[in-house]
Design a protein around this motif. Structure first.
Motif, PDB file in Angstrom:
ATOM      1  N   UNK A 111       0.785  -1.118  -0.287  1.00  0.00           N
ATOM      2  CA  UNK A 111       0.103   0.014   0.565  1.00  0.00           C
ATOM      3  C   UNK A 111       0.939   1.426   0.318  1.00  0.00           C
ATOM      4  N   UNK A 112       0.395   2.391  -0.251  1.00  0.00           N
ATOM      5  CA  UNK A 112       0.851   3.475  -0.144  1.00  0.00           C
ATOM      6  C   UNK A 112       1.796   3.627   0.974  1.00  0.00           C
ATOM      7  N   UNK A 113       0.959   3.777   2.014  1.00  0.00           N
ATOM      8  CA  UNK A 113       1.331   4.143   3.361  1.00  0.00           C
ATOM      9  C   UNK A 113       3.781   2.895   3.963  1.00  0.00           C
ATOM     10  N   UNK A 114       2.749   1.738   3.471  1.00  0.00           N
ATOM     11  CA  UNK A 114       3.753   0.985   3.622  1.00  0.00           C
ATOM     12  C   UNK A 114       5.299   1.139   2.953  1.00  0.00           C
ATOM     13  N   UNK A 115       5.231   1.935   1.958  1.00  0.00           N
ATOM     14  CA  UNK A 115       5.152   2.331   0.869  1.00  0.00           C
ATOM     15  C   UNK A 115       6.609   3.254   1.770  1.00  0.00           C
ATOM     16  N   UNK A 116       5.609   4.483   1.938  1.00  0.00           N
ATOM     17  CA  UNK A 116       6.531   5.098   2.940  1.00  0.00           C
ATOM     18  C   UNK A 116       7.276   5.117   3.742  1.00  0.00           C
ATOM     19  N   UNK A 117       7.131   3.917   4.534  1.00  0.00           N
ATOM     20  CA  UNK A 117       7.433   3.749   5.289  1.00  0.00           C
ATOM     21  C   UNK A 117       8.831   2.610   5.071  1.00  0.00           C
ATOM     22  N   UNK A 118       8.970   1.924   4.362  1.00  0.00           N
ATOM     23  CA  UNK A 118       9.822   0.888   3.617  1.00  0.00           C
ATOM     24  C   UNK A 118      10.514   2.473   3.439  1.00  0.00           C
ATOM     25  N   UNK A 119      10.156   3.643   3.143  1.00  0.00           N
ATOM     26  CA  UNK A 119      10.961   4.322   1.903  1.00  0.00           C
ATOM     27  C   UNK A 119      12.204   4.727   2.853  1.00  0.00           C
ATOM     28  N   UNK A 120      11.355   5.506   4.667  1.00  0.00           N
ATOM     29  CA  UNK A 120      11.907   5.527   5.911  1.00  0.00           C
ATOM     30  C   UNK A 120      12.632   4.753   5.881  1.00  0.00           C
ATOM     31  N   UNK A 121      12.338   4.164   6.163  1.00  0.00           N
ATOM     32  CA  UNK A 121      13.932   2.986   6.871  1.00  0.00           C
ATOM     33  C   UNK A 121      14.890   2.603   5.786  1.00  0.00           C
ATOM     34  N   UNK A 122      14.546   2.939   4.754  1.00  0.00           N
ATOM     35  CA  UNK A 122      15.985   3.036   3.560  1.00  0.00           C
ATOM     36  C   UNK A 122      17.015   4.375   4.210  1.00  0.00           C
ATOM     37  N   UNK A 123      16.146   4.822   4.307  1.00  0.00           N
ATOM     38  CA  UNK A 123      16.368   6.306   4.517  1.00  0.00           C
ATOM     39  C   UNK A 123      17.882   6.761   5.503  1.00  0.00           C
ATOM     40  N   UNK A 124      16.845   5.729   6.413  1.00  0.00           N
ATOM     41  CA  UNK A 124      17.331   5.721   8.402  1.00  0.00           C
ATOM     42  C   UNK A 124      19.231   5.005   7.971  1.00  0.00           C
ATOM     43  N   UNK A 125      19.259   3.935   6.857  1.00  0.00           N
ATOM     44  CA  UNK A 125      20.253   3.170   6.831  1.00  0.00           C
ATOM     45  C   UNK A 125      21.143   3.452   6.244  1.00  0.00           C
ATOM     46  N   UNK A 126      21.121   4.783   5.278  1.00  0.00           N
ATOM     47  CA  UNK A 126      21.818   5.298   4.690  1.00  0.00           C
ATOM     48  C   UNK A 126      22.849   6.519   6.369  1.00  0.00           C
ATOM     49  N   UNK A 127      22.002   6.323   6.872  1.00  0.00           N
ATOM     50  CA  UNK A 127      22.868   7.849   7.680  1.00  0.00           C
ATOM     51  C   UNK A 127      23.444   7.100   8.508  1.00  0.00           C
ATOM     52  N   UNK A 128      23.995   6.194   9.128  1.00  0.00           N
ATOM     53  CA  UNK A 128      24.807   5.135   9.375  1.00  0.00           C
ATOM     54  C   UNK A 128      25.148   5.502  11.435  1.00  0.00           C
ATOM     55  N   UNK A 129      24.123   5.285  12.215  1.00  0.00           N
ATOM     56  CA  UNK A 129      23.652   5.977  13.146  1.00  0.00           C
ATOM     57  C   UNK A 129      24.132   6.943  13.359  1.00  0.00           C
ATOM     58  N   UNK A 130      23.296   8.299  12.552  1.00  0.00           N
ATOM     59  CA  UNK A 130      22.577   9.165  12.797  1.00  0.00           C
ATOM     60  C   UNK A 130      21.439   9.087  12.582  1.00  0.00           C
TER      61      UNK A 130
END
Length: 279
Positions: free
Chosen positions: A183-202
């Motif tokens: 769903x749209x909401x699930x895609x948004x959650x996964x997008x935010x989780x993927x962004x968090x992976x790139x921050x590496x601890x930040x």
């Protein structure tokens, strides 16, 4: 990468069959802030990291609206991305004026790739130092494309570009099989989780990321910071709820280790005088 005699001109081939100027442009994409895209049958979500160069400046815009049904996210030289997004906007306007219908996403991507390819074949030009994630919706459904400075383009279910994008790719590769029916909401959650992976601890905050959505029955829209922060807070609350359940297990493990240590101490006296190789 080091300077050599074959990288002074974009039209000069190396003996190994490489165009170094094009490779340098692709390296510029890797140095840009991360941009992530993922799509389902009905929606495409783009997310990017917005970081200011200093505390005294604002961040640069990384997501651009092309039309109500097309949006792009960039990584690399922002100025080049801004010029290319303006070109794409002009193409959409001209097509809509001529044919009175929205420009198909695939056709726009091909036109953009052709424009980028010309810069790899003219000695007085340089390749565009920006990679673009093009998300859009047309009669054939939702699409996500990646346009490379070399003039190549690829369609993806999910993709990430920019610095530290490999961590996001790893997350997307684990989850992409579920994206088609998400769903749209699930895609948004996964997008935010993927962004968090790139921050590496930040610490992930809504102020350093932008989320854009386009899909069936929903024209291009950028989620406000309040909505994004609520989703981030939900993740943090879930993580805090999992921590107390892990603490008893850790305490149990410590007690077991202590018992094993005591047993080892007691049994250590029986091994005195034995050669190390015999123990």
């Amino acid at each position: 990468m080091f300077r050599n005699q074959y990288d002074t001109d974009v039209t000069t081939w190396s003996p190994a069959g490489r165009l170094f100027q094009v490779e340098y442009a692709m390296e510029a994409v890797k140095q840009g802030s991360a941009a992530i895209g993922l799509g389902s049958k009905t929606h495409v979500v783009l997310s990017c990291v917005n970081k200011a160069n200093s505390e005294l400046s604002s961040h640069q815009k990384k997501i651009f609206k092309v039309d109500d049904h097309i949006v792009v996210a960039i990584a690399g030289l922002t100025a080049d991305g801004r010029v290319l997004s303006r070109y794409m906007r002009d193409q959409c306007i001209n097509y809509s004026f001529t044919y009175e219908s929205p420009l198909p996403v695939g056709r726009l991507v091909v036109q953009l790739a052709d424009k980028a390819q010309v810069c790899t074949q003219r000695s007085w030009k340089r390749p565009y130092g920006v990679g673009l994630l093009v998300a859009g919706l047309d009669e054939s459904g939702a699409h996500l494309y990646y346009n490379c400075p070399s003039g190549n383009y690829f369609e993806y279910q999910a993709f990430a570009i920019g610095s530290r994008s490999q961590a996001a790719k790893t997350y997307l590769e684990r989850r992409f099989e579920n994206f088609t029916d998400s769903s749209r909401d699930d895609l948004v959650k996964d997008a935010i989780m993927a962004i968090r992976e790139t921050l590496q601890g930040e610490t992930l905050k809504s102020s350093i990321c932008t989320i854009a959505v386009v899909g069936v029955g929903e024209p291009f829209r950028v989620l406000d910071q309040g909505t994004v922060q609520q989703i981030i807070d939900t993740f943090e609350t879930a993580a805090e709820q999992e921590d107390p359940t892990a603490e008893p297990d850790a305490a149990t493990g410590q007690e077991a280790a202590a018992e094993q240590g005591t047993a080892a101490d007691q049994g250590g006296s029986t091994d005195e005088g034995v050669a190390p190789m015999d123990i």
